[in-house]
Motif scaffolding. Structure first.
Motif, short mmCIF file in Angstrom:
data_model
loop_
_atom_site.label_atom_id
_atom_site.label_comp_id
_atom_site.label_asym_id
_atom_site.label_seq_id
_atom_site.Cartn_x
_atom_site.Cartn_y
_atom_site.Cartn_z
N LEU A 55 -5.00 -2.77 2.50
CA LEU A 55 -5.37 -2.76 1.09
C LEU A 55 -5.46 -4.18 0.51
O LEU A 55 -6.28 -4.46 -0.33
N PHE A 56 -4.60 -5.08 1.02
CA PHE A 56 -4.54 -6.40 0.40
C PHE A 56 -5.20 -7.47 1.27
O PHE A 56 -5.16 -8.65 0.95
N LYS B 35 -19.68 12.21 -3.81
CA LYS B 35 -18.27 12.19 -3.43
C LYS B 35 -18.04 11.40 -2.17
O LYS B 35 -17.01 10.78 -2.00
N PHE C 172 -19.71 8.61 0.50
CA PHE C 172 -20.79 7.66 0.75
C PHE C 172 -21.61 8.08 1.95
O PHE C 172 -21.08 8.55 2.95
N ASN D 115 -19.40 -1.89 -8.92
CA ASN D 115 -18.45 -2.95 -9.25
C ASN D 115 -18.32 -3.96 -8.13
O ASN D 115 -18.03 -5.12 -8.37
N GLN E 110 -16.16 2.72 -11.49
CA GLN E 110 -14.89 2.24 -10.97
C GLN E 110 -13.98 1.74 -12.08
O GLN E 110 -12.80 2.08 -12.15
N ARG F 161 1.95 -5.35 -5.92
CA ARG F 161 1.47 -4.59 -4.77
C ARG F 161 1.90 -3.13 -4.78
O ARG F 161 1.13 -2.25 -4.41
N LEU G 142 -0.29 -1.31 -7.15
CA LEU G 142 -1.63 -1.09 -6.60
C LEU G 142 -1.64 0.03 -5.57
O LEU G 142 -2.56 0.84 -5.51
N LYS G 143 -0.57 0.09 -4.76
CA LYS G 143 -0.45 1.17 -3.78
C LYS G 143 -0.35 2.51 -4.47
O LYS G 143 -0.96 3.50 -4.06
N ASN H 178 -3.71 3.53 -5.68
CA ASN H 178 -4.50 4.02 -4.56
C ASN H 178 -4.11 5.46 -4.21
O ASN H 178 -4.98 6.34 -4.05
N LYS I 44 -8.48 13.21 -5.62
CA LYS I 44 -9.87 13.44 -5.22
C LYS I 44 -10.18 14.86 -4.72
O LYS I 44 -11.22 15.41 -5.07
N LYS J 200 -10.97 -7.30 -5.58
CA LYS J 200 -11.16 -7.01 -4.16
C LYS J 200 -10.34 -5.78 -3.75
O LYS J 200 -10.83 -4.92 -3.01
N VAL J 201 -9.11 -5.70 -4.25
CA VAL J 201 -8.28 -4.53 -3.96
C VAL J 201 -8.88 -3.28 -4.61
O VAL J 201 -8.95 -2.22 -3.99
N ASP K 225 -11.98 -2.71 -5.19
CA ASP K 225 -13.15 -2.32 -4.39
C ASP K 225 -12.72 -1.53 -3.16
O ASP K 225 -13.35 -0.54 -2.78
N THR K 226 -11.64 -2.00 -2.51
CA THR K 226 -11.14 -1.30 -1.33
C THR K 226 -10.67 0.10 -1.71
O THR K 226 -10.96 1.08 -1.01
N ILE K 227 -9.94 0.21 -2.83
CA ILE K 227 -9.47 1.52 -3.28
C ILE K 227 -10.66 2.44 -3.52
O ILE K 227 -10.68 3.60 -3.10
N TRP K 228 -11.69 1.92 -4.15
CA TRP K 228 -12.87 2.72 -4.49
C TRP K 228 -13.62 3.17 -3.23
O TRP K 228 -14.06 4.31 -3.13
N THR K 229 -13.75 2.24 -2.27
CA THR K 229 -14.43 2.60 -1.01
C THR K 229 -13.62 3.65 -0.26
O THR K 229 -14.18 4.60 0.28
N ASN K 230 -12.29 3.47 -0.22
CA ASN K 230 -11.45 4.47 0.43
C ASN K 230 -11.61 5.83 -0.23
O ASN K 230 -11.57 6.87 0.43
N LYS L 255 -14.22 7.03 -1.62
CA LYS L 255 -15.51 7.68 -1.40
C LYS L 255 -15.97 7.64 0.05
O LYS L 255 -17.10 8.02 0.35
#
Lengths: 307, 344
Positions: free
Chosen positions: A74-75, A257, A259, A272, B168, B188, B191-192, B195, B202, B333-334, B336-341, B343
């Motif tokens: 994640l980071f 939902k 990609f 974004n 987002q 952190r 943020l976790k 996520n 979802k 950046k984090v 974006d990763t959360i959003w990609t995960n 979807k």
């Protein structure tokens, strides 16, 4: 093309020599401007550094390909593992596109055969009917499909009114809906090339096969299919490739939902994320996969002596 | 002969009008979808003899991407939300003007002049403001709806019938409000948590969609729909039995603004248009159409009663809404990763 020259009746070989290369100019311009230039730009962008919130910084970087291949948590500071996210998205797209191709072929081939075997005017009418949906924009067609299949849409209401079902069948926002959208959008791309092949097929060959005691199945496999293969191949490519990059059907029918490759790439430019190099890299990887698949196909054809 | 004369007159008249239109020029607007009545554009066009063209977008980010991808120099004005004004200014996409260049500048409500995202209104004027929350179909759910749990930990009745905005910024802002963590947190663990929250929510969501947010509520496809206040009011008008929620944890407020773009091909007309939108009558026309709230004084008497008294335009005194923040690059950046995960 040969037909055109014959129709002109003039095939003197020295007629065009002076202008020959110049006459190729339009093709080169089109290939250069619409194909090589954009793909070249994409290739370059995929190796640049991303600028925050869209745009690129002109410094060489492999970050986009790294992001595609390695999962750093994640980071972004875990030890790199193989990134399954994008492979999963690609696999989903390939699977959906492949299934759409197979379904289009199963429905498209008999349809094309049917049309090609009608007589004069009927043939034109059927062809005309196949192309009618194409007068309407793809977006509109996809939205109409959405209206049809949703829980409160006509299909469910008719079935419930007719007492066939008591609860609506849930179709919208599922993988099934995406598949339906792809199949529906690209079916004519399968029908038309196959029609063109079947139209040129010499039906005396089928009779000859029958005279030689070939069963119908054998005739189909060993006589008809090899003859109309170019149309089938063209149709499959025309359905598979755009399905692979589709984003309207996944967005509107699948509820955005999950990609698919197309929506993943779109998100890099419009969402974004604003990660243009990664969008470009994903596009390049997609392009390479398609090219590799086509090259393998062409090679297998050459080995069989078809080219 | 007579006919010939008529034709000539008509031709000359045509040439003259065409000449005028050219002299007064064009105005090119980049706007949200379904956000300005066509009659208002026609009115401006008529008053100033300007040919108006408009393209639309469906998210602040899509607009920014399109401008950065080479559309700068082709539009005169755009309509970004609060945080996006700040981003665009930082990226050098905005031109500035003097308040003296707009005779109606004084019509801006005092509280909307010195805003954080554009101190003293150097590049922007207020367009409309509203909130982002969600609406619930009252046929499907009768319990208390004023909690963000309706989205992030939904009751059984509405599970699988939820549409969230495909945005987002707003989704993660509302999720942060629900968790009670600051937006754009760098912590952190927080943020976790963020996520995990969206990951766990979802499976209960039917779809992501912004432009369809109203439609899915009207058709009944969605029982709960994350939505903008005015869009919800419109859905209600179109017959959906829905109620707009003001969650106790808080919700998002935003203000859209008309900005003067750098390299605007018709800067003068852009300023005329901004001045035009600051007329109470015209600002009220937008409000009556889009059902948000104008940032211009003296519009109240000009509003339709239904709009003036709608629950969507009249938030309670408590809780208050929060603006979406623009995150730092590191946090983005984090996100974006959360959003990609979310979807993938």
């Amino acid at each position: 093309m040969a037909g055109v020259i014959q129709a002109g009746g003039q095939t003197k070989s020295n007629t065009y020599t002076g202008f020959g290369p110049l006459l190729l100019l339009p093709s080169w311009l089109i290939i250069g401007f619409f194909l090589l230039l954009p793909v070249g730009m994409m290739l370059i962008y995929s190796f640049l550094t991303k600028e925050f919130r869209g745009g690129v910084i002109w410094e060489f970087s492999l970050a986009a390909y790294d992001q595609f291949l390695f999962d750093r948590g994640l980071f972004g500071d875990d030890p790199p593992k193989i990134e399954w996210t994008y492979i999963g998205i690609f696999w989903r797209s390939i699977w959906q596109a492949g299934l759409a191709t197979v379904l289009c072929l199963l429905i498209g081939f008999p349809t094309a055969w049917f049309i090609a075997t009608r007589s004069g005017v009927n043939k034109s009418i059927w062809l005309f009917l196949v192309t009618i949906p194409y007068w309407v924009n793809l977006l509109i067609r996809t939205i109409s499909m959405k209206f049809l299949i949703r829980d409160t849409g006509p299909i469910n209401e008719w079935l419930m009114a007719g007492g066939v079902i008591s609860e609506p069948i849930h179709m919208i926002n599922t993988a099934f809906a995406v598949q339906l959208g792809l199949f529906y959008s690209y079916l004519p791309f399968m029908v038309l090339p196959i029609y063109a092949s079947v139209e040129r097929y010499n039906f005396a060959l089928s009779e000859a096969a029958a005279d030689l005691y070939a069963s119908r199945w054998t005739t189909l496999r060993h006589v008809i299919l090899p003859s109309v293969k170019p149309g089938i191949v063209a149709g499959c490519i025309l359905v598979f490739v755009p399905s692979l990059g589709a984003f309207l059907a996944p967005d509107l029918l699948g509820g955005a939902k999950n990609f698919m490759i197309g929506s993943l790439i779109e998100e890099q430019f419009k969402g974004n994320a604003g990660n243009w190099p990664f969008g470009a890299a994903a596009s390049m990887i997609l392009l390479s996969l398609v090219l590799i698949a086509l090259m393998f196909y062409a090679r297998s054809q050459r080995q069989q002596g078809h080219f | 002969m007579n006919r010939k004369l008529k034709t000539t007159v008509a031709a000359v008249a045509l040439a003259l009008t065409a000449g005028t239109a050219q002299a007064e020029g064009n105005l090119s607007i980049y706007h949200w979808f379904e956000y300005i009545p066509q009659e208002l554009l026609d009115k401006f066009s008529e008053q100033h003899g300007v040919t108006v063209t408009m393209d639309t977008f469906d998210s602040n980010e899509a607009m920014l991407a399109s401008l950065k991808a080479g559309k700068m120099g082709s539009y005169d004005v755009a309509v970004p939300g609060d945080y996006m004004v700040e981003i665009m200014a930082a990226d050098g996409l905005l031109d500035t003007f003097e308040s003296s260049e707009l005779s109606n500048f004084g019509n801006i409500m005092p509280e909307w002049v010195d805003v954080g995202f554009d101190k003293g209104r150097k590049s922007s004027i207020p367009y409309q403001w509203g909130s982002t929350s969600f609406s619930v179909n009252r046929n499907d759910y009768t319990g208390d709806i004023n909690t963000l749990a309706m989205i992030f930990d939904p009751p059984e009745e509405v599970q699988g019938k939820i549409n969230v905005l495909d945005s987002q910024g707003e989704v993660l802002a509302l999720a942060s409000i629900y968790l009670g963590i600051p937006q754009c947190t760098t912590d952190r663990d927080q943020l976790k948590q963020l996520n995990e929250l969206v990951q766990n929510a979802k499976p209960h969501w039917a779809s992501f969609g912004s432009d369809v947010a109203k439609d899915v509520l009207v058709s009944g496809d969605a029982s709960v729909g994350m939505i903008w206040s005015g869009f919800s009011a419109k859905a209600r008008e179109e017959g959906a039995n829905i109620e707009y929620a003001y969650p106790k944890e808080g919700y998002v407020v935003w203000m859209d603004n008309v900005v003067l773009l750098k390299d605007a091909p018709n800067r003068d007309n852009a300023l005329k248009f901004m001045n035009f939108l600051l007329e109470p009558e015209n600002a009220a026309a937008v409000t009556n159409f889009a059902q948000y709230t104008a940032g211009v004084s003296n519009t109240t008497e000009l509003l339709d009663d239904a709009v003036k008294n709608s629950p969507e335009s009249n938030p309670p005194a408590q809780p208050v809404g929060t603006f979406v923040m623009a995150c730092s690059e590191e946090v983005q950046k984090v996100y974006d990763t959360i959003w990609t995960n979310l979807k993938k």
